[in-house]
Design a protein around this motif. Structure first.
Motif, PDB file in Angstrom:
ATOM      1  N   PRO A 178       0.803  -1.227   0.000  1.00  0.00           N
ATOM      2  CA  PRO A 178       0.000   0.000   0.000  1.00  0.00           C
ATOM      3  C   PRO A 178       0.840   1.284   0.000  1.00  0.00           C
ATOM      4  CG  PRO A 178      -1.011  -1.631   1.423  1.00  0.00           C
ATOM      5  CD  PRO A 178       0.322  -2.194   1.009  1.00  0.00           C
ATOM      6  N   GLU A 179       2.136   1.191   0.280  1.00  0.00           N
ATOM      7  CA  GLU A 179       2.988   2.390   0.215  1.00  0.00           C
ATOM      8  C   GLU A 179       2.948   3.049  -1.157  1.00  0.00           C
ATOM      9  OE1 GLU A 179       7.054   1.920   1.563  1.00  0.00           O
ATOM     10  OE2 GLU A 179       6.455   2.574   3.563  1.00  0.00           O
ATOM     11  N   ILE A 230       0.887  -7.685  -5.859  1.00  0.00           N
ATOM     12  CA  ILE A 230       0.592  -6.719  -4.796  1.00  0.00           C
ATOM     13  C   ILE A 230       0.328  -7.461  -3.483  1.00  0.00           C
ATOM     14  CG2 ILE A 230      -0.156  -4.870  -6.341  1.00  0.00           C
ATOM     15  CD1 ILE A 230      -3.031  -5.506  -5.703  1.00  0.00           C
ATOM     16  N   GLU A 231       0.681  -6.807  -2.410  1.00  0.00           N
ATOM     17  CA  GLU A 231       0.643  -7.453  -1.091  1.00  0.00           C
ATOM     18  C   GLU A 231       0.406  -6.405  -0.022  1.00  0.00           C
ATOM     19  OE1 GLU A 231       4.122  -7.761   1.161  1.00  0.00           O
ATOM     20  OE2 GLU A 231       5.470  -7.269  -0.511  1.00  0.00           O
ATOM     21  N   THR A 232       0.056  -6.884   1.178  1.00  0.00           N
ATOM     22  CA  THR A 232      -0.049  -5.947   2.305  1.00  0.00           C
ATOM     23  C   THR A 232       1.075  -6.140   3.331  1.00  0.00           C
ATOM     24  OG1 THR A 232      -1.445  -7.463   3.558  1.00  0.00           O
ATOM     25  CG2 THR A 232      -2.559  -5.815   2.177  1.00  0.00           C
ATOM     26  N   PHE A 247      -7.019  -3.375   1.704  1.00  0.00           N
ATOM     27  CA  PHE A 247      -6.228  -2.224   1.233  1.00  0.00           C
ATOM     28  C   PHE A 247      -5.839  -2.386  -0.245  1.00  0.00           C
ATOM     29  CE2 PHE A 247      -4.050  -0.669   5.456  1.00  0.00           C
ATOM     30  CZ  PHE A 247      -5.287  -0.505   6.036  1.00  0.00           C
ATOM     31  N   LEU A 248      -5.838  -3.624  -0.711  1.00  0.00           N
ATOM     32  CA  LEU A 248      -5.391  -3.864  -2.090  1.00  0.00           C
ATOM     33  C   LEU A 248      -6.295  -3.187  -3.112  1.00  0.00           C
ATOM     34  CD1 LEU A 248      -4.253  -7.609  -1.924  1.00  0.00           C
ATOM     35  CD2 LEU A 248      -2.865  -5.534  -1.689  1.00  0.00           C
ATOM     36  N   PRO A 306      -3.054   7.421   3.512  1.00  0.00           N
ATOM     37  CA  PRO A 306      -4.506   7.233   3.660  1.00  0.00           C
ATOM     38  C   PRO A 306      -4.863   6.072   4.598  1.00  0.00           C
ATOM     39  CG  PRO A 306      -3.748   6.474   1.499  1.00  0.00           C
ATOM     40  CD  PRO A 306      -2.582   7.168   2.145  1.00  0.00           C
ATOM     41  N   PHE A 307      -3.878   5.253   4.958  1.00  0.00           N
ATOM     42  CA  PHE A 307      -4.143   4.070   5.796  1.00  0.00           C
ATOM     43  C   PHE A 307      -3.782   4.299   7.258  1.00  0.00           C
ATOM     44  CE2 PHE A 307      -2.611   2.888   1.554  1.00  0.00           C
ATOM     45  CZ  PHE A 307      -3.792   2.372   1.033  1.00  0.00           C
ATOM     46  N   SER A 308      -3.344   5.504   7.555  1.00  0.00           N
ATOM     47  CA  SER A 308      -2.869   5.822   8.892  1.00  0.00           C
ATOM     48  C   SER A 308      -3.913   5.484   9.958  1.00  0.00           C
ATOM     49  CB  SER A 308      -2.516   7.313   8.927  1.00  0.00           C
ATOM     50  OG  SER A 308      -1.996   7.619  10.181  1.00  0.00           O
ATOM     51  N   GLY A 309      -3.473   4.803  11.017  1.00  0.00           N
ATOM     52  CA  GLY A 309      -4.361   4.489  12.132  1.00  0.00           C
ATOM     53  C   GLY A 309      -5.295   3.312  11.888  1.00  0.00           C
ATOM     54  N   GLN A 310      -5.236   2.712  10.713  1.00  0.00           N
ATOM     55  CA  GLN A 310      -6.135   1.572  10.424  1.00  0.00           C
ATOM     56  C   GLN A 310      -5.376   0.259  10.518  1.00  0.00           C
ATOM     57  OE1 GLN A 310      -8.404   1.846   6.697  1.00  0.00           O
ATOM     58  NE2 GLN A 310      -7.629   3.922   6.520  1.00  0.00           N
TER      59      GLN A 310
END
Ligand SMILES: [Zn+2]
Length: 260
Positions: free
Chosen positions: A178-179, A200-202, A221-222, A211-215
């Motif tokens: 996700p970066e 793609i991977e997490t 997320f993919l 946008p994924f901060s705190g989650q």
């Protein structure tokens, strides 16, 4: 969509089954689940047994941890032999980078160990899920080619462009996390990887910023990663999705029944 690299054993085991059901219902069709040591290899195989159409099991020893003792490695080899039919790949294996200075063994010892474990991959005809970043990526590539490894996945690769091109030229696979949605380095990497070798991977549950901060990180997320790649390449999301699923199938030799 398939998450090409996740640590299921690092999630809270109490609600992991429910979480997997939720991911599945939301359109995730499978995950490549890696392991970090012998107990984790057993856990991943237990999850594969519980969700045989969703969890594709990789067993291995994560390189940023101390090397396993001879007994653990012998038991792991027996596990590999006994459960070969349920194992998709060997991983997460590779070379330490971030923890190298803190680990009891030297880089040479890790090279000797990963070389031994690559022999197992060759003997069992299995792909490998690799952690080999920065200056360790070129070392790993050299070793793969010496051993004649057919399918390898450099997960969350960070390497100089010349090395990325060599990995791609060797036919190996490279994944983005996700970066890529908020970091230029990863967007540049995306442009260097041929479309047919991109995964793609997490690396979940590793946490992300932007946008994924705190989650909590999940394979959901993919969907954002696919959107981002579609925008980067000026391609339809569906085209990206189909291509990446096809790539994941080729890299990990998933059976045709694991479609979409
Ligand atoms: Zn990992």
């Amino acid at each position: 969509m398939i998450d090409a690299h996740i640590h299921l054993d690092h999630y809270d085991s109490h609600n992991l089954y429910d979480e997997i059901e939720r991911w599945h219902e939301a359109g995730i069709t499978g995950v490549i689940a890696v392991s970090k040591d012998l107990p984790s290899s057993y856990q991943t195989l237990a999850l594969q047994q519980r969700f045989p159409d969703f969890v594709h099991a990789c067993i291995g020893f994560h390189p940023e941890y101390p090397l396993p003792g001879a007994r653990d490695f012998a038991e792991w080899r027996r596990l590999l032999q006994a459960e070969r039919a349920r194992i998709t790949a060997i991983g997460e294996i590779g070379l330490p980078h971030y923890e190298l200075a803190n680990l009891p063994d030297r880089l040479e010892d890790h090279l000797a160990f990963v070389s031994q474990i690559l022999d197992e991959a060759v003997a069992h005809g299995l792909p490998v899920a690799l952690h080999a970043v920065h200056d360790k990526a070129a070392l790993m590539l050299q070793l793969l080619q010496t051993k004649g490894i057919a399918e390898a996945h450099f997960h969350w690769l960070k390497a100089p462009p010349a090395v990325v091109r060599q990995i791609a030229a060797a036919g190996y696979y490279i994944s983005l996390t996700p970066e890529v949605c908020y970091r230029q380095r990863d967007q540049q990497l995306a442009r260097l990887v041929p479309a047919r070798q991109l995964l793609i991977e997490t690396d979940g549950p590793w946490r992300y910023d932007g946008p994924f901060s705190g989650q909590e990180t999940t394979p959901l997320f993919l969907q954002s990663v696919v959107q981002q790649l579609a925008a980067l390449f000026g391609t339809a999301e569906s085209t990206i999705r189909v291509q990446i699923i096809r790539n994941t199938h080729s890299c990990y030799r998933l059976e045709p029944r694991f479609t979409s």
